[in-house]
Design an enzyme around this catalytic site. Structure first.
Site, short mmCIF file in Angstrom:
data_model
loop_
_atom_site.label_atom_id
_atom_site.label_comp_id
_atom_site.label_asym_id
_atom_site.label_seq_id
_atom_site.Cartn_x
_atom_site.Cartn_y
_atom_site.Cartn_z
N SER A 169 7.67 -26.87 29.61
CA SER A 169 6.86 -25.77 30.16
C SER A 169 7.51 -25.23 31.43
O SER A 169 6.99 -24.34 32.08
CB SER A 169 5.44 -26.26 30.46
OG SER A 169 5.46 -27.39 31.32
N LYS A 211 3.64 19.18 27.66
CA LYS A 211 2.62 18.11 27.67
C LYS A 211 2.53 17.33 28.97
O LYS A 211 3.50 17.10 29.67
CB LYS A 211 2.89 17.14 26.53
CG LYS A 211 2.62 17.79 25.19
CD LYS A 211 2.07 16.84 24.18
CE LYS A 211 0.75 16.27 24.58
NZ LYS A 211 0.32 15.27 23.62
N LYS A 222 -1.37 -21.95 30.20
CA LYS A 222 -0.89 -21.22 31.37
C LYS A 222 -0.43 -19.79 31.13
O LYS A 222 -0.81 -18.88 31.88
CB LYS A 222 0.23 -22.01 32.04
CG LYS A 222 -0.28 -23.24 32.76
CD LYS A 222 0.86 -24.10 33.22
CE LYS A 222 0.58 -25.58 33.11
NZ LYS A 222 -0.09 -26.06 31.90
N GLN A 252 -1.07 -27.61 27.50
CA GLN A 252 0.04 -26.92 28.16
C GLN A 252 0.06 -25.44 27.80
O GLN A 252 0.63 -24.62 28.53
CB GLN A 252 1.36 -27.60 27.77
CG GLN A 252 2.59 -27.02 28.40
CD GLN A 252 3.80 -27.92 28.22
OE1 GLN A 252 3.92 -28.94 28.89
NE2 GLN A 252 4.67 -27.57 27.30
N THR A 297 -25.44 10.94 25.35
CA THR A 297 -25.69 9.76 24.52
C THR A 297 -25.06 10.11 23.17
O THR A 297 -25.03 11.29 22.80
CB THR A 297 -27.20 9.47 24.34
OG1 THR A 297 -27.80 10.60 23.70
CG2 THR A 297 -27.90 9.23 25.67
N HIS A 298 -24.53 9.15 22.48
CA HIS A 298 -23.81 9.39 21.21
C HIS A 298 -22.66 10.37 21.40
O HIS A 298 -22.28 11.07 20.46
CB HIS A 298 -24.75 9.92 20.12
CG HIS A 298 -26.02 9.14 19.98
ND1 HIS A 298 -26.16 8.10 19.08
CD2 HIS A 298 -27.20 9.24 20.62
CE1 HIS A 298 -27.38 7.59 19.18
NE2 HIS A 298 -28.04 8.26 20.12
N ASN A 309 -1.32 -35.49 34.71
CA ASN A 309 -2.56 -34.90 34.18
C ASN A 309 -3.47 -34.37 35.29
O ASN A 309 -4.01 -33.27 35.18
CB ASN A 309 -3.30 -35.92 33.32
CG ASN A 309 -2.49 -36.34 32.11
OD1 ASN A 309 -1.45 -35.73 31.83
ND2 ASN A 309 -2.94 -37.36 31.39
N GLU A 369 -4.47 5.25 29.17
CA GLU A 369 -4.25 4.75 27.81
C GLU A 369 -3.73 3.32 27.84
O GLU A 369 -4.16 2.46 27.08
CB GLU A 369 -3.25 5.64 27.07
CG GLU A 369 -3.84 6.97 26.64
CD GLU A 369 -2.78 7.91 26.06
OE1 GLU A 369 -3.05 8.50 25.01
OE2 GLU A 369 -1.70 8.06 26.65
N ASN A 393 0.61 13.79 29.75
CA ASN A 393 -0.14 12.75 29.03
C ASN A 393 -0.79 11.73 29.96
O ASN A 393 -0.21 11.36 30.97
CB ASN A 393 0.79 12.01 28.06
CG ASN A 393 1.28 12.90 26.94
OD1 ASN A 393 0.57 13.80 26.52
ND2 ASN A 393 2.48 12.66 26.48
N SER A 414 6.17 14.46 27.66
CA SER A 414 6.59 14.14 26.30
C SER A 414 8.09 14.41 26.20
O SER A 414 8.62 15.31 26.84
CB SER A 414 5.83 15.02 25.31
OG SER A 414 6.58 15.18 24.12
N TYR A 469 -6.63 -35.74 28.12
CA TYR A 469 -5.53 -34.78 28.11
C TYR A 469 -4.81 -34.81 26.77
O TYR A 469 -4.56 -35.85 26.18
CB TYR A 469 -4.52 -35.10 29.23
CG TYR A 469 -3.33 -34.16 29.19
CD1 TYR A 469 -3.40 -32.92 29.82
CD2 TYR A 469 -2.17 -34.49 28.48
CE1 TYR A 469 -2.33 -32.03 29.75
CE2 TYR A 469 -1.11 -33.60 28.41
CZ TYR A 469 -1.20 -32.37 29.04
OH TYR A 469 -0.15 -31.49 28.97
N1 ARG Z 1 3.48 -29.72 31.51
C1 ARG Z 1 2.24 -30.37 31.26
C2 ARG Z 1 1.11 -29.34 31.12
O1 ARG Z 1 1.30 -28.25 31.52
C3 ARG Z 1 1.89 -31.28 32.39
C4 ARG Z 1 1.04 -32.42 32.04
C5 ARG Z 1 1.77 -33.35 31.15
N2 ARG Z 1 1.10 -34.60 30.97
C6 ARG Z 1 1.43 -35.44 29.99
N3 ARG Z 1 0.76 -36.54 29.94
N4 ARG Z 1 2.33 -35.15 29.12
O2 ARG Z 1 0.08 -29.61 30.58
#
Ligand code: ARG
Length: 461
Positions: free
Chosen positions: A23, A283, A325, A322, A155-156, A110, A290, A285, A277, A317
């Site tokens: 990650s 044009k 994120k 992971q 409305t509508h 964790n 949008e 835009n 455009s 966990y």
């Molecule tokens: N890179 C992991 C995550 O974002 C960190 C936690 C990893 N923990 C583990 N027990 N493998 O979730």
């Protein structure tokens, strides 16, 4: 290359595993949160006598060096280090030796990742709240100039009753205020520290979670470690809150797009926030609204994505987590830029009062007022009044005019109980101002609403 967890392994990891498992390409964004978290953890360990003063000093120095390297771009981010937590700890140990190896006492990745990510989300909550406030302020500035600018309320998507432009914008101020309140309540609920939960079950070390929580600015500590290391509600909440915010932004954007079309021409977006455009030279835009409407899609995607990641996970966990994120990072960045550009687009747009008024002359917007007149002044039951008004509308259509421009003689022909005082009821402006009940559109009540939002924004400072 040796992994930090390679003690029990006889063979090294496959390159493919490294690529799939890592990650570090995206979680490096959390480096500040991670370093601050480590300093708080080490400080707590030292206070508890688990680390010596010298070890703490050396950890702090080492982490400062790591931070410097990251910021200067000399830090080596290697996919084989898996994630930022291990990359930073590894570099720290290279720099300071054995003290670096002690940092992870009474901690697991964790609780570490749960702490880092939660702090990122909490900060994003605050930033987004500031962004919404700035947008609301820009809307108030425009609204204050238009408390008697008439436009058709719909409305509508059909002309319904006349309102004023400030009142229309006031509807969005209400939505954005609720959005702020949602981010605030999520912040308060989630401002508790996961640090010290360790892998899942706490730790036998004599730690002080309250202390490290305080160092990191948390209001308190979480109650149950098993929950804390696997909980991603805080991330789901910000995704839902951004989704709702973007839904509101998207609705306003849709109106900006409609209003800047030739069919409406209620507004003109400034050149700075419009595009041309490549083939049609004439044009202009509305790409900004949008794209705002379009970007709403990716935010919803992130919300549904994370809900789906979480739905089948046993405690505690799991590596699936992971995947939490990237969607959040993307949604947060999308919210930041969306708020900023919408604010600028609104602050720089031109409002065409004349076209708004012209539109009010289409669709017999004051028909309800005629019916109200018949009820109020002639004591005619509403159903009958509705019917008589329908006849008046039919007559106006036959004459090719709007009801608000009809001469008295025609109305008198339709029902002789109608007096000449009806004429003031038919004016579009009077119709708007007649709606002066609480929360209504009259210029007076609209001004009161704007005052309410201005006070709210002032109190926030
Ligand atoms: N890179 C992991 C995550 O974002 C960190 C936690 C990893 N923990 C583990 N027990 N493998 O979730």
């Amino acid at each position: 290359m040796e992994k930090m967890w390679s003690g029990r392994f006889q063979k090294g990891a496959a390159k493919l595993l490294d690529e799939f498992n890592a990650s570090i390409m995206f979680d490096r964004k959390l480096y500040k949160e991670d370093i601050e978290g480590s300093i708080a953890h080490a400080t707590m360990l030292a206070k508890q006598g688990i680390l010596s003063k010298e070890e703490l000093a050396s950890i702090k120095e080492g982490l400062a060096q790591v931070e410097k390297e990251i910021e200067e771009g000399t830090f080596e981010w290697k996919i084989s280090d898996e994630d930022l937590h291990m990359a930073i700890e590894k570099r720290l140990t290279q720099l300071i030796g054995d003290a670096g190896k002690k940092l992870h006492t009474a901690r697991s990745r964790n609780d570490q990742v749960a702490t880092d990510f939660r702090r990122y989300v909490l900060k994003a909550n605050k930033n987004i709240i500031e962004g919404i406030k700035a947008l609301m302020e820009a809307i108030v500035v425009v609204a204050e100039k238009h408390t008697d600018t008439l436009l058709p309320g719909m409305t509508h998507l059909q002309h319904a009753q006349p309102i004023n432009f400030a009142y229309h914008l006031g509807a969005y101020l209400s939505m954005f205020k609720r959005d702020i309140e949602r981010f605030e309540s999520s912040y308060e609920r989630n401002n508790i520290s996961p640090l010290g939960c360790a892998a899942l079950a706490g730790t036998p070390h004599k730690i002080d979670r309250e202390y490290s929580a305080k160092l990191l600015g948390f209001d308190g500590v979480s109650v149950n470690c098993l929950d804390t290391v696997s909980d991603r509600d805080f991330a789901l909440e910000i995704l839902f809150n951004i989704s709702t915010l973007m839904m509101h932004i998207s609705r306003l954007s849709e109106e900006l797009i409609l209003w800047s079309s030739y069919e409406f021409k209620f507004i003109e977006l400034s050149d700075e926030y419009s595009t041309g455009s490549s083939i049609m030279p004439q044009k202009k835009n509305p790409d900004v609204p949008e794209l705002l409407r379009g970007k709403t899609g990716r935010v919803y995607g992130a919300l549904v994505g994370l809900l789906t990641v979480m739905k089948g996970l046993p405690l505690a966990y799991n590596k699936d987590t992971q995947e939490d994120k990237e969607g959040v990072f993307d949604a947060v960045e999308t919210a930041y830029i969306s708020l900023e550009i919408l604010k600028e687009t609104i602050a720089t747009m031109q409002v065409n009062e004349k076209n708004m008024l012209k539109a009010c002359k289409k669709g017999h917007l004051s028909a309800t007022d005629l019916a109200d007149y018949l009820v109020e002044k002639c004591d005619i039951p509403f159903r009958e009044a509705h019917f008589i008004t329908g006849e008046a509308v039919a007559k106006a259509e036959e004459l090719g005019i709007d009801l608000s421009d009809m001469e008295y003689k025609y109305l008198k022909e339709i029902d002789e109980r109608i007096g000449e005082d009806v004429m003031s009821y038919l004016s579009i402006e009077n119709s708007m101002n007649a709606r002066c009940s609480q929360g209504g559109t009259s210029t007076q009540t609209t001004k009161e609403q704007l005052e309410y939002f201005k006070n709210y924004l002032k109190e926030q400072k």
